[in-house]
Design a protein around this motif. Structure first.
Motif, PDB file in Angstrom:
ATOM      1  N   ALA A   9      14.942  44.036  -4.187  1.00 56.54           N
ATOM      2  CA  ALA A   9      14.318  43.686  -5.465  1.00 56.54           C
ATOM      3  C   ALA A   9      15.304  43.219  -6.526  1.00 56.54           C
ATOM      4  O   ALA A   9      14.901  42.868  -7.638  1.00 56.54           O
ATOM      5  CB  ALA A   9      13.527  44.884  -5.993  1.00 56.54           C
ATOM      6  N   GLY A  10      16.587  43.198  -6.223  1.00 55.45           N
ATOM      7  CA  GLY A  10      17.569  42.717  -7.186  1.00 55.45           C
ATOM      8  C   GLY A  10      18.087  43.773  -8.135  1.00 55.45           C
ATOM      9  O   GLY A  10      18.766  43.459  -9.113  1.00 55.45           O
ATOM     10  N   ASP A  11      17.811  45.030  -7.857  1.00 51.35           N
ATOM     11  CA  ASP A  11      18.267  46.106  -8.733  1.00 51.35           C
ATOM     12  C   ASP A  11      19.791  46.130  -8.841  1.00 51.35           C
ATOM     13  O   ASP A  11      20.332  46.320  -9.932  1.00 51.35           O
ATOM     14  CB  ASP A  11      17.740  47.448  -8.215  1.00 51.35           C
ATOM     15  N   ASP A  12      20.485  45.902  -7.737  1.00 49.88           N
ATOM     16  CA  ASP A  12      21.954  45.883  -7.754  1.00 49.88           C
ATOM     17  C   ASP A  12      22.466  44.757  -8.657  1.00 49.88           C
ATOM     18  O   ASP A  12      23.396  44.940  -9.440  1.00 49.88           O
ATOM     19  CB  ASP A  12      22.510  45.713  -6.338  1.00 49.88           C
ATOM     20  N   PRO A  28      15.939  44.790 -20.596  1.00 52.94           N
ATOM     21  CA  PRO A  28      15.630  43.360 -20.624  1.00 52.94           C
ATOM     22  C   PRO A  28      14.479  43.069 -19.655  1.00 52.94           C
ATOM     23  O   PRO A  28      14.274  43.815 -18.688  1.00 52.94           O
ATOM     24  CB  PRO A  28      16.930  42.701 -20.128  1.00 52.94           C
ATOM     25  N   GLU A  29      13.758  41.999 -19.890  1.00 61.52           N
ATOM     26  CA  GLU A  29      12.598  41.669 -19.060  1.00 61.52           C
ATOM     27  C   GLU A  29      12.956  41.610 -17.570  1.00 61.52           C
ATOM     28  O   GLU A  29      12.225  42.137 -16.736  1.00 61.52           O
ATOM     29  CB  GLU A  29      12.006  40.335 -19.500  1.00 61.52           C
ATOM     30  N   ALA A  30      14.069  40.980 -17.225  1.00 59.67           N
ATOM     31  CA  ALA A  30      14.451  40.835 -15.818  1.00 59.67           C
ATOM     32  C   ALA A  30      14.674  42.195 -15.161  1.00 59.67           C
ATOM     33  O   ALA A  30      14.333  42.390 -13.990  1.00 59.67           O
ATOM     34  CB  ALA A  30      15.702  39.976 -15.692  1.00 59.67           C
ATOM     35  N   VAL A  31      15.220  43.146 -15.890  1.00 55.77           N
ATOM     36  CA  VAL A  31      15.462  44.485 -15.348  1.00 55.77           C
ATOM     37  C   VAL A  31      14.138  45.208 -15.133  1.00 55.77           C
ATOM     38  O   VAL A  31      13.924  45.845 -14.095  1.00 55.77           O
ATOM     39  CB  VAL A  31      16.396  45.297 -16.275  1.00 55.77           C
ATOM     40  N   ASP A  35      12.562  46.429 -11.543  1.00 60.13           N
ATOM     41  CA  ASP A  35      12.117  47.802 -11.295  1.00 60.13           C
ATOM     42  C   ASP A  35      10.695  47.824 -10.750  1.00 60.13           C
ATOM     43  O   ASP A  35      10.406  48.537  -9.782  1.00 60.13           O
ATOM     44  CB  ASP A  35      12.215  48.624 -12.581  1.00 60.13           C
ATOM     45  N   ASP A  36       9.809  47.040 -11.342  1.00 64.49           N
ATOM     46  CA  ASP A  36       8.437  46.942 -10.816  1.00 64.49           C
ATOM     47  C   ASP A  36       8.449  46.431  -9.386  1.00 64.49           C
ATOM     48  O   ASP A  36       7.732  46.944  -8.517  1.00 64.49           O
ATOM     49  CB  ASP A  36       7.595  45.986 -11.674  1.00 64.49           C
ATOM     50  N   LEU A  37       9.272  45.437  -9.119  1.00 66.71           N
ATOM     51  CA  LEU A  37       9.367  44.863  -7.779  1.00 66.71           C
ATOM     52  C   LEU A  37       9.925  45.879  -6.789  1.00 66.71           C
ATOM     53  O   LEU A  37       9.464  45.973  -5.654  1.00 66.71           O
ATOM     54  CB  LEU A  37      10.234  43.605  -7.820  1.00 66.71           C
ATOM     55  N   ARG A  38      10.902  46.672  -7.228  1.00 65.04           N
ATOM     56  CA  ARG A  38      11.487  47.704  -6.354  1.00 65.04           C
ATOM     57  C   ARG A  38      10.418  48.669  -5.862  1.00 65.04           C
ATOM     58  O   ARG A  38      10.355  48.999  -4.689  1.00 65.04           O
ATOM     59  CB  ARG A  38      12.579  48.467  -7.097  1.00 65.04           C
ATOM     60  N   TRP A  39       9.550  49.106  -6.761  1.00 63.41           N
ATOM     61  CA  TRP A  39       8.492  50.039  -6.371  1.00 63.41           C
ATOM     62  C   TRP A  39       7.525  49.393  -5.391  1.00 63.41           C
ATOM     63  O   TRP A  39       7.079  50.002  -4.428  1.00 63.41           O
ATOM     64  CB  TRP A  39       7.745  50.560  -7.599  1.00 63.41           C
ATOM     65  N   ARG A  40       7.219  48.119  -5.626  1.00 65.25           N
ATOM     66  CA  ARG A  40       6.268  47.439  -4.739  1.00 65.25           C
ATOM     67  C   ARG A  40       6.879  47.193  -3.358  1.00 65.25           C
ATOM     68  O   ARG A  40       6.216  47.341  -2.344  1.00 65.25           O
ATOM     69  CB  ARG A  40       5.821  46.123  -5.389  1.00 65.25           C
ATOM     70  N   VAL A  41       8.159  46.831  -3.321  1.00 59.34           N
ATOM     71  CA  VAL A  41       8.842  46.636  -2.034  1.00 59.34           C
ATOM     72  C   VAL A  41       8.942  47.966  -1.289  1.00 59.34           C
ATOM     73  O   VAL A  41       8.731  48.021  -0.078  1.00 59.34           O
ATOM     74  CB  VAL A  41      10.229  45.987  -2.232  1.00 59.34           C
ATOM     75  N   LEU A  80      14.584  37.125 -13.111  1.00 58.85           N
ATOM     76  CA  LEU A  80      13.125  37.037 -13.113  1.00 58.85           C
ATOM     77  C   LEU A  80      12.583  37.002 -14.541  1.00 58.85           C
ATOM     78  O   LEU A  80      13.112  37.664 -15.420  1.00 58.85           O
ATOM     79  CB  LEU A  80      12.513  38.234 -12.389  1.00 58.85           C
ATOM     80  N   GLY A  81      11.525  36.225 -14.712  1.00 60.68           N
ATOM     81  CA  GLY A  81      10.829  36.154 -15.980  1.00 60.68           C
ATOM     82  C   GLY A  81       9.350  35.980 -15.750  1.00 60.68           C
ATOM     83  O   GLY A  81       8.899  35.741 -14.617  1.00 60.68           O
ATOM     84  N   GLN A  82       8.586  36.085 -16.793  1.00 65.34           N
ATOM     85  CA  GLN A  82       7.116  35.981 -16.707  1.00 65.34           C
ATOM     86  C   GLN A  82       6.659  34.683 -16.055  1.00 65.34           C
ATOM     87  O   GLN A  82       5.626  34.657 -15.394  1.00 65.34           O
ATOM     88  CB  GLN A  82       6.504  36.088 -18.107  1.00 65.34           C
ATOM     89  N   GLU A  83       7.427  33.627 -16.223  1.00 60.76           N
ATOM     90  CA  GLU A  83       6.997  32.315 -15.731  1.00 60.76           C
ATOM     91  C   GLU A  83       6.945  32.200 -14.205  1.00 60.76           C
ATOM     92  O   GLU A  83       6.322  31.290 -13.682  1.00 60.76           O
ATOM     93  CB  GLU A  83       7.916  31.210 -16.289  1.00 60.76           C
ATOM     94  N   VAL A  84       7.561  33.122 -13.482  1.00 56.08           N
ATOM     95  CA  VAL A  84       7.558  33.040 -12.013  1.00 56.08           C
ATOM     96  C   VAL A  84       6.736  34.138 -11.354  1.00 56.08           C
ATOM     97  O   VAL A  84       6.697  34.233 -10.135  1.00 56.08           O
ATOM     98  CB  VAL A  84       8.994  33.058 -11.431  1.00 56.08           C
TER      99      VAL A  84
END
Length: 86
Positions: A9-12, A28-31, A35-41, A80-84
């Protein structure tokens, strides 16, 4: 599962870019998205990690995997940002 999910998820990358972001409300938004992506993965590996909140919560597994493949560079560089979002 949690460690592997954090890496995917890019946490590192986010920790390298922003360090320890402190309290969640100051992230920050990307962080926050990483984190949301980490939980979903993590939920791909163990259902106990499943959360329905966040932008990835209701995304089916196959669509999540496809989205990750399409946005791998942004995830890996903590951009990562809202646009993607799916």
């Amino acid at each position: 599962a949690s460690t592997m999910a954090a890496s995917i998820a890019g946490d590192d990358a986010c920790r390298q870019r922003y360090g320890d972001p402190g309290p969640e409300e100051d992230w920050p938004e990307a962080v926050a998205l990483a984190d949301d992506l980490r939980w979903r993965v993590a939920a791909l590996f163990h259902e106990e990690y499943a959360r329905v909140d966040g932008p990835f919560g209701e995304l089916p597994d196959a669509e999540l995997v496809r989205w990750l493949a399409e946005h791998q560079h942004m995830v890996a560089s903590c951009e990562l940002g809202q646009e993607v979002l799916p």
